[in-house]
Design an enzyme around this catalytic site. Structure first.
Site, PDB file in Angstrom:
ATOM      1  N   PHE A  36       0.840  -1.195   0.000  1.00 31.47           N
ATOM      2  CA  PHE A  36       0.000   0.000   0.000  1.00 31.47           C
ATOM      3  C   PHE A  36       0.879   1.251   0.000  1.00 31.47           C
ATOM      4  O   PHE A  36       1.799   1.366   0.806  1.00 31.47           O
ATOM      5  CB  PHE A  36      -0.893  -0.019   1.243  1.00 31.47           C
ATOM      6  CG  PHE A  36      -1.875   1.108   1.332  1.00 31.47           C
ATOM      7  CD1 PHE A  36      -3.043   1.092   0.599  1.00 31.47           C
ATOM      8  CD2 PHE A  36      -1.628   2.188   2.170  1.00 31.47           C
ATOM      9  CE1 PHE A  36      -3.957   2.129   0.695  1.00 31.47           C
ATOM     10  CE2 PHE A  36      -2.530   3.229   2.266  1.00 31.47           C
ATOM     11  CZ  PHE A  36      -3.699   3.201   1.524  1.00 31.47           C
ATOM     12  N   ASN A  65      -3.540   2.167  10.631  1.00 32.94           N
ATOM     13  CA  ASN A  65      -4.274   2.609   9.442  1.00 32.94           C
ATOM     14  C   ASN A  65      -4.720   1.332   8.751  1.00 32.94           C
ATOM     15  O   ASN A  65      -4.075   0.869   7.812  1.00 32.94           O
ATOM     16  CB  ASN A  65      -3.387   3.457   8.532  1.00 32.94           C
ATOM     17  CG  ASN A  65      -4.101   3.843   7.245  1.00 32.94           C
ATOM     18  OD1 ASN A  65      -5.327   3.843   7.179  1.00 32.94           O
ATOM     19  ND2 ASN A  65      -3.331   4.152   6.218  1.00 32.94           N
ATOM     20  N   PRO A  66      -5.816   0.749   9.209  1.00 38.06           N
ATOM     21  CA  PRO A  66      -6.205  -0.576   8.729  1.00 38.06           C
ATOM     22  C   PRO A  66      -7.005  -0.488   7.429  1.00 38.06           C
ATOM     23  O   PRO A  66      -7.413   0.610   7.013  1.00 38.06           O
ATOM     24  CB  PRO A  66      -7.100  -1.082   9.864  1.00 38.06           C
ATOM     25  CG  PRO A  66      -7.798   0.171  10.325  1.00 38.06           C
ATOM     26  CD  PRO A  66      -6.752   1.272  10.216  1.00 38.06           C
TER      27      PRO A  66
END
Length: 220
Positions: free
Chosen positions: A30, A128-129
């Site tokens: 990510f 920050n899932p």
């Protein structure tokens, strides 16, 4: 020409910039966002307020390592831990830890089971899932074509992992410690209510620099 096809610039350069850091990124991890730089600042500020000579911090679902490494480099007396599940992501994460904070501890595993050895010892827990509902398609092709789905989606309402983090956090965070969770801008009220119902205190929502609801903090 590749950028015109909506391949992320960070995949073309192999680099992402996050606060004071230059991180290695690429397909499978990510790409950290500017708004998360602000969320990481909440953790850095909370760590600096801890009276202990070596405050303990955990970053759950660390991805590239951005948040964990921001804490480790900006609060050098802190002991920072992080966990990431994806082997594809960890190829980048391990390099970033080795470059920026080799003393921080990176583990591979599922955040739902991680860090049993640190129950009741954590001063700052941040994540920050994934928080996008599974049926929702992100707006930007850079996201839905190139960011890993494991880092994006979390159940029908996007809150499945946040529910787990709240419960897990109650075991990890010491009394008086801080929980910080990033979320989508439409999820603020739901996350606040979720944390309050689980027993967290001083639950507060926070807007980012674009004045969008971006994170919730709470005290154990």
């Amino acid at each position: 020409a590749k950028r015109e096809t909506r391949i992320p610039l960070q995949h073309l350069t192999g680099r992402a910039y996050f606060r004071q850091l230059e991180l290695e990124v690429g397909p499978g991890v990510f790409v950290p966002r500017p708004e998360t730089e602000w969320v990481a600042g909440l953790a850095v500020d909370a760590l600096r307020l801890v009276a202990s000579e070596q405050p303990v911090a955990i970053d759950l679902a660390t991805g590239s390592g951005a948040i964990a490494l921001a804490m480790a480099t900006e609060v050098p007396n802190a002991k920072v831990y992080a966990v990431e599940l994806s082997e594809d992501a960890l190829g980048y994460t391990r390099k970033n830890f080795a470059t920026h904070a080799p003393e921080a501890e990176l583990r591979q595993g599922d955040l739902t089971e991680a860090f049993e050895d640190l129950f009741g010892q954590v001063d700052v827990l941040i994540s920050n899932p994934p928080y996008i509902p599974v049926d929702m398609v992100p707006i930007y092709p850079e996201v839905f074509l190139h960011d890993p789905g494991l880092a994006l989606y979390s159940g029908q309402d996007g809150l499945d992992l946040i529910r787990v983090i709240s419960k897990r956090g109650l075991k990890l965070v010491k009394p008086g410690g801080t929980l910080i969770i990033e979320h989508a801008d439409m999820q603020s009220q739901a996350v606040v209510e979720l944390l309050k119902n689980d027993g967290w205190r001083q639950v507060r929502d926070h807007k980012d620099f674009n004045l969008r609801d971006r994170a919730v903090t709470a005290i154990r």
